[in-house]
Design a protein around this motif. Structure first.
Motif, PDB file in Angstrom:
ATOM      1  N   GLY A  84       1.005  -1.118   0.185  1.00  0.00           N
ATOM      2  CA  GLY A  84      -0.163  -0.094   0.122  1.00  0.00           C
ATOM      3  C   GLY A  84       0.774   1.200   0.082  1.00  0.00           C
ATOM      4  O   GLY A  84       1.947   1.431   0.239  1.00  0.00           O
ATOM      5  N   ALA A  85       0.188   2.451  -0.118  1.00  0.00           N
ATOM      6  CA  ALA A  85       0.830   3.799  -0.211  1.00  0.00           C
ATOM      7  C   ALA A  85      -0.123   4.701   0.188  1.00  0.00           C
ATOM      8  O   ALA A  85      -1.389   4.631  -0.217  1.00  0.00           O
ATOM      9  CB  ALA A  85       1.411   3.896  -1.565  1.00  0.00           C
ATOM     10  N   GLN A  86       0.067   5.779   1.017  1.00  0.00           N
ATOM     11  CA  GLN A  86      -0.774   6.655   1.343  1.00  0.00           C
ATOM     12  C   GLN A  86      -0.201   8.207   0.982  1.00  0.00           C
ATOM     13  O   GLN A  86       0.832   8.246   0.584  1.00  0.00           O
ATOM     14  CB  GLN A  86      -1.043   7.095   3.027  1.00  0.00           C
ATOM     15  N   VAL A 103       7.033  -3.371  -6.651  1.00  0.00           N
ATOM     16  CA  VAL A 103       6.081  -4.330  -6.344  1.00  0.00           C
ATOM     17  C   VAL A 103       4.643  -4.757  -7.183  1.00  0.00           C
ATOM     18  O   VAL A 103       4.416  -5.953  -7.429  1.00  0.00           O
ATOM     19  CB  VAL A 103       5.832  -4.314  -4.925  1.00  0.00           C
ATOM     20  N   ASN A 104       3.969  -3.741  -7.220  1.00  0.00           N
ATOM     21  CA  ASN A 104       2.262  -3.928  -7.557  1.00  0.00           C
ATOM     22  C   ASN A 104       2.570  -4.036  -9.140  1.00  0.00           C
ATOM     23  O   ASN A 104       1.433  -4.494  -9.479  1.00  0.00           O
ATOM     24  CB  ASN A 104       1.670  -2.393  -7.258  1.00  0.00           C
ATOM     25  N   VAL A 105       3.184  -3.584  -9.888  1.00  0.00           N
ATOM     26  CA  VAL A 105       3.070  -3.568 -11.514  1.00  0.00           C
ATOM     27  C   VAL A 105       4.137  -4.527 -12.057  1.00  0.00           C
ATOM     28  O   VAL A 105       4.022  -5.435 -12.599  1.00  0.00           O
ATOM     29  CB  VAL A 105       3.074  -2.278 -12.076  1.00  0.00           C
ATOM     30  N   VAL A 106       5.212  -4.310 -11.715  1.00  0.00           N
ATOM     31  CA  VAL A 106       6.489  -4.901 -12.298  1.00  0.00           C
ATOM     32  C   VAL A 106       6.620  -6.362 -11.788  1.00  0.00           C
ATOM     33  O   VAL A 106       6.920  -7.313 -12.535  1.00  0.00           O
ATOM     34  CB  VAL A 106       7.855  -4.229 -12.284  1.00  0.00           C
ATOM     35  N   GLY A 107       6.366  -6.482 -10.472  1.00  0.00           N
ATOM     36  CA  GLY A 107       6.103  -7.953  -9.797  1.00  0.00           C
ATOM     37  C   GLY A 107       5.156  -8.546 -10.796  1.00  0.00           C
ATOM     38  O   GLY A 107       5.471  -9.884 -10.789  1.00  0.00           O
TER      39      GLY A 107
END
Length: 251
Positions: A84-86, A103-107
């Motif tokens: 996550g990110a805020q 993490v979220n896309v390239v992973g």
């Protein structure tokens, strides 16, 4: 006999939250399931924990190969690992943007490309990506996270188009706010955790958080051979958050 008898699945981020709920449900339905996670040692039978860092291509390739070596095939990939990110667009520096997108896309790209040679040999090949309502609705203080999940949504459709003629289906699930360990940690840091939880619950028209099991049911449906005509599909599990516009209750 289950829908998944004889099939092998891997779930990234499978040691907790949505990933663990999904892996558990797949196993209940008959699949052999590997959980790829930084905390693979916490995974319990009948699931199999496989150490994996989705930001490291060599780690990803070793993990995928370990699954195939153990089970002899690979049919289902659930790309669930994410962070996550805020904050607004101004609140995170370049390093944090790169970390979250990595993490979220390239992973997802790393795991999918490592799995593709094996999926091409499966008669029931499918990839399901965990996306988010943040990809389709503007949420406050979620600029970086929303950007990453918007990319996941677009990537899902592009992958579905690229691989449909290879017999590989690609879909995504868009959860709302889910009662996961990450959300619990978020609430713990709030000035008033109880008020913050009530605000998150109220944001979803059903008035409660989504459970990991409910998201898992959607993922497993899209992964099932019984959903064989579904590719390029996004399935919302968000308590009505995306599409409902309710009138305020008058008291």
């Amino acid at each position: 006999m289950g829908d998944f008898d004889g099939l092998v699945a891997l779930v990234t981020g499978g040691a907790s939250g949505i990933g663990l709920a999904t892996a558990t449900l797949l196993a209940e339905r008959g699949a052999q399931v590997a959980c790829l996670d930084l905390r693979a040692d916490t995974v319990r039978e009948p699931l199999v924990g496989v150490p994996c860092d989705v930001t490291d291509d060599a780690s990803v390739r070793r993990a995928v190969q370990a699954v195939v070596d153990r089970f002899g095939r690979l049919d289902i990939v659930v790309n669930n690992a994410g962070i996550g990110a805020q904050g607004t667009v101004a609140d995170n520096d370049d390093a944090e943007w790169h970390r979250v997108l990595d993490v979220n896309v390239v992973g997802i790209a790393r795991v999918s490309r490592a799995a593709l040679p094996h999926l091409r040999q499966s008669p029931s090949a499918v990839i399901v990506n965990t996306c988010s309502v943040a990809a389709t609705a503007g949420l406050p203080q979620r600029a970086l996270y929303s950007a990453s999940k918007g990319a996941v949504r677009a990537l899902t459709f592009a992958m579905a188009a690229d691989h449909v003629h290879e017999g590989i289906r690609v879909n995504c699930v868009n959860p709302g706010t889910v009662d996961t360990p990450w959300v619990s940690r978020l609430l713990e840091r709030a000035d008033d955790p109880e008020a913050e939880r009530k605000a998150l619950e109220a944001r979803q028209p059903m008035g409660r958080l989504v459970s990991p099991r409910e998201v898992a049911e959607a993922i497993v449906y899209l992964a099932s051979p019984t959903a064989g005509a579904s590719t390029g599909v996004e399935l919302a599990v968000d308590g009505g958050m995306q599409n409902l516009r309710l009138r305020p209750r008058v008291t």
